[in-house]
Design a protein around this motif. Structure first.
Motif, short mmCIF file in Angstrom:
data_model
loop_
_atom_site.label_atom_id
_atom_site.label_comp_id
_atom_site.label_asym_id
_atom_site.label_seq_id
_atom_site.Cartn_x
_atom_site.Cartn_y
_atom_site.Cartn_z
N PHE A 61 0.83 -1.20 0.00
CA PHE A 61 0.00 0.00 0.00
C PHE A 61 0.87 1.26 0.00
O PHE A 61 0.56 2.25 -0.68
CB PHE A 61 -0.90 -0.03 1.22
CG PHE A 61 -2.14 0.79 1.08
CD1 PHE A 61 -2.30 1.97 1.76
CD2 PHE A 61 -3.17 0.38 0.24
CE1 PHE A 61 -3.44 2.73 1.63
CE2 PHE A 61 -4.31 1.12 0.10
CZ PHE A 61 -4.45 2.31 0.81
N ILE A 62 1.96 1.22 0.74
CA ILE A 62 2.89 2.34 0.77
C ILE A 62 3.57 2.52 -0.58
O ILE A 62 3.77 3.65 -1.04
CB ILE A 62 3.93 2.14 1.89
CG1 ILE A 62 3.25 2.28 3.26
CG2 ILE A 62 5.07 3.15 1.77
CD1 ILE A 62 4.14 1.92 4.44
N HIS A 74 2.96 9.60 -5.80
CA HIS A 74 3.81 10.78 -5.64
C HIS A 74 4.66 10.98 -6.89
O HIS A 74 4.82 12.10 -7.38
CB HIS A 74 4.69 10.63 -4.40
CG HIS A 74 5.49 11.84 -4.09
ND1 HIS A 74 6.83 11.78 -3.74
CD2 HIS A 74 5.18 13.17 -4.09
CE1 HIS A 74 7.28 13.00 -3.53
NE2 HIS A 74 6.31 13.86 -3.74
N HIS A 75 5.19 9.90 -7.42
CA HIS A 75 5.95 9.98 -8.67
C HIS A 75 5.05 10.44 -9.81
O HIS A 75 5.47 11.23 -10.67
CB HIS A 75 6.55 8.61 -9.01
CG HIS A 75 7.59 8.15 -8.06
ND1 HIS A 75 7.79 6.81 -7.75
CD2 HIS A 75 8.49 8.85 -7.31
CE1 HIS A 75 8.77 6.72 -6.88
NE2 HIS A 75 9.21 7.92 -6.59
N ALA A 76 3.81 9.94 -9.82
CA ALA A 76 2.88 10.28 -10.91
C ALA A 76 2.59 11.76 -10.97
O ALA A 76 2.62 12.37 -12.04
CB ALA A 76 1.59 9.47 -10.74
N ILE A 77 2.29 12.37 -9.82
CA ILE A 77 1.96 13.79 -9.85
C ILE A 77 3.20 14.63 -10.12
O ILE A 77 3.12 15.68 -10.77
CB ILE A 77 1.24 14.23 -8.55
CG1 ILE A 77 0.65 15.63 -8.74
CG2 ILE A 77 2.18 14.17 -7.34
CD1 ILE A 77 -0.26 16.06 -7.59
N TRP A 122 -6.92 4.79 -3.96
CA TRP A 122 -5.88 4.74 -2.93
C TRP A 122 -6.27 5.61 -1.74
O TRP A 122 -6.12 5.19 -0.58
CB TRP A 122 -4.55 5.21 -3.51
CG TRP A 122 -3.43 5.23 -2.52
CD1 TRP A 122 -2.62 4.20 -2.17
CD2 TRP A 122 -2.98 6.35 -1.75
NE1 TRP A 122 -1.69 4.60 -1.23
CE2 TRP A 122 -1.89 5.91 -0.94
CE3 TRP A 122 -3.38 7.69 -1.66
CZ2 TRP A 122 -1.22 6.75 -0.06
CZ3 TRP A 122 -2.72 8.53 -0.78
CH2 TRP A 122 -1.65 8.07 0.01
N TYR A 123 -6.77 6.80 -2.01
CA TYR A 123 -7.13 7.73 -0.92
C TYR A 123 -8.22 7.13 -0.04
O TYR A 123 -8.16 7.22 1.19
CB TYR A 123 -7.60 9.07 -1.50
CG TYR A 123 -8.15 10.01 -0.46
CD1 TYR A 123 -7.31 10.66 0.44
CD2 TYR A 123 -9.52 10.25 -0.37
CE1 TYR A 123 -7.82 11.53 1.42
CE2 TYR A 123 -10.04 11.10 0.58
CZ TYR A 123 -9.19 11.74 1.48
OH TYR A 123 -9.70 12.59 2.43
N ILE A 183 2.54 10.18 6.21
CA ILE A 183 1.63 9.84 7.32
C ILE A 183 1.32 8.34 7.28
O ILE A 183 1.31 7.66 8.32
CB ILE A 183 0.33 10.66 7.22
CG1 ILE A 183 0.62 12.14 7.53
CG2 ILE A 183 -0.72 10.13 8.21
CD1 ILE A 183 -0.57 13.05 7.31
N LEU A 184 1.10 7.82 6.07
CA LEU A 184 0.83 6.40 5.93
C LEU A 184 2.02 5.57 6.37
O LEU A 184 1.87 4.54 7.05
CB LEU A 184 0.48 6.08 4.48
CG LEU A 184 0.07 4.64 4.17
CD1 LEU A 184 -1.17 4.27 4.98
CD2 LEU A 184 -0.19 4.47 2.69
N LYS A 185 3.22 6.00 6.03
CA LYS A 185 4.42 5.27 6.44
C LYS A 185 4.56 5.28 7.97
O LYS A 185 5.01 4.29 8.56
CB LYS A 185 5.66 5.89 5.80
CG LYS A 185 5.77 5.62 4.30
CD LYS A 185 7.00 6.30 3.70
CE LYS A 185 7.10 6.03 2.20
NZ LYS A 185 8.28 6.71 1.60
N SER A 186 4.18 6.38 8.59
CA SER A 186 4.29 6.45 10.05
C SER A 186 3.29 5.50 10.72
O SER A 186 3.46 5.14 11.89
CB SER A 186 4.06 7.88 10.53
OG SER A 186 2.70 8.27 10.39
N ALA A 187 2.25 5.11 9.97
CA ALA A 187 1.27 4.18 10.53
C ALA A 187 1.83 2.78 10.65
O ALA A 187 1.26 1.93 11.35
CB ALA A 187 0.01 4.16 9.65
N LYS A 188 2.94 2.52 9.96
CA LYS A 188 3.49 1.16 9.96
C LYS A 188 3.88 0.71 11.36
O LYS A 188 3.59 -0.42 11.77
CB LYS A 188 4.70 1.10 9.03
CG LYS A 188 5.19 -0.31 8.76
CD LYS A 188 6.23 -0.33 7.66
CE LYS A 188 6.69 -1.75 7.37
NZ LYS A 188 7.68 -1.81 6.28
#
Length: 269
Positions: free
Chosen positions: A15-16, A23-26, A64-65, A137-142
């Motif tokens: 998911f990360i 992020h690469h896409a935008i 994804w969101y 933020i998602l990575k910090s959820a790990k």
């Protein structure tokens, strides 16, 4: 064989990765030439494969969101508002600026221009940092994810042990004393094994068994001498139940064993 915990962690890692791809896409959509040139410089011959794998931001972001928002709500509820703020347009916004431009604006293709020549002063480039922050933020959820699963596992194990001790008490009530003691002993051994794991106490196959696990916990200063002696006594009572040709355990001894194991499971973690 992978455990459920391993699978859950693998799912979160995937998911990360999806978030990093977005992020690469935008970044690529906002700065196509610069982005492609940098990727080719860094990856060389592997650049083309990497670039082809980048999703289309407008199509890939919303699924994804939605999933990420639900995940953050469960694992990091105190960061949910921060996560949403990077996406949603501020309700109190009176005019659009670089500071209050959001991912939602970018998905709608919103631009702010000025002057006769319609110079673009704010566009989707302002949303790049918002996507990056959401991924972080998602990575910090790990870390929280791991601790949450650990807490769930502990609660499930505690419920199972309670059920097993209730079964032991029922066996004792029906005069199946050795069976009751054996069940209580299994609960004690499993709990001591988990305590060793909780405190990173190294154990080997030869350390299995109440006496060995108890010694390891004392040597690691997880328990003190009085606790060690109390657990050793419970182990002696369990051993009495495991030797059918020896002394027959009394109802009082079995009751003491079950009560002692219950206390250990409720006070030693």
């Amino acid at each position: 064989m992978p455990t459920n915990l391993d699978r859950y962690q693998a799912d979160l890692d995937a998911f990360i990765v999806r978030g990093d791809d977005l992020h690469h896409a935008i970044q690529r959509e906002c700065h196509p030439r610069e982005f492609d040139a940098e990727i080719k410089r860094v990856l060389g011959d592997k650049a083309e494969v990497f670039l082809k794998a980048i999703p289309q931001f407008n199509r890939a972001y919303q699924p994804w969101y939605s999933e990420a928002k639900a995940l953050i709500k469960q694992l990091l509820p105190d960061r949910l508002n921060d996560f949403v703020r990077h996406y949603e347009k501020p309700k109190t916004r009176k005019e659009i600026s670089y500071d209050n431009y959001t991912i939602e604006d970018a998905l709608q293709g919103l631009q702010v221009t000025r002057g006769y020549d319609k110079e673009v002063v704010v566009d989707s480039r302002a949303a790049v940092s918002h996507v990056h922050q959401q991924v972080e933020i998602l990575k910090s959820a790990k870390g929280r994810f791991k601790s949450s699963l650990f807490e769930i596992r502990q609660l499930v194990m505690a419920d199972l042990m309670d059920s097993e001790l209730e079964a032991a008490a029922e066996l004792a009530k029906k005069k199946f004393l050795r069976a009751a003691g054996a069940v209580a002993g299994v609960v004690l051994e499993k709990h001591l094994h988990q305590v060793c794991t909780n405190h990173s106490v190294k154990i080997t196959k030869k350390d299995l068994g109440i006496s060995h696990l108890n010694d390891q916990l004392k040597n690691a200063d997880v328990i003190d001498v009085p606790q060690w002696r109390a657990i050793q006594y419970l182990g002696d009572l369990r051993n009495l139940c495991d030797h059918p040709k020896g002394q027959e355990p009394t109802p009082e001894q079995i009751a003491e064993l079950i009560a002692g194991v219950t206390k250990v499971t409720k006070t030693l973690f």
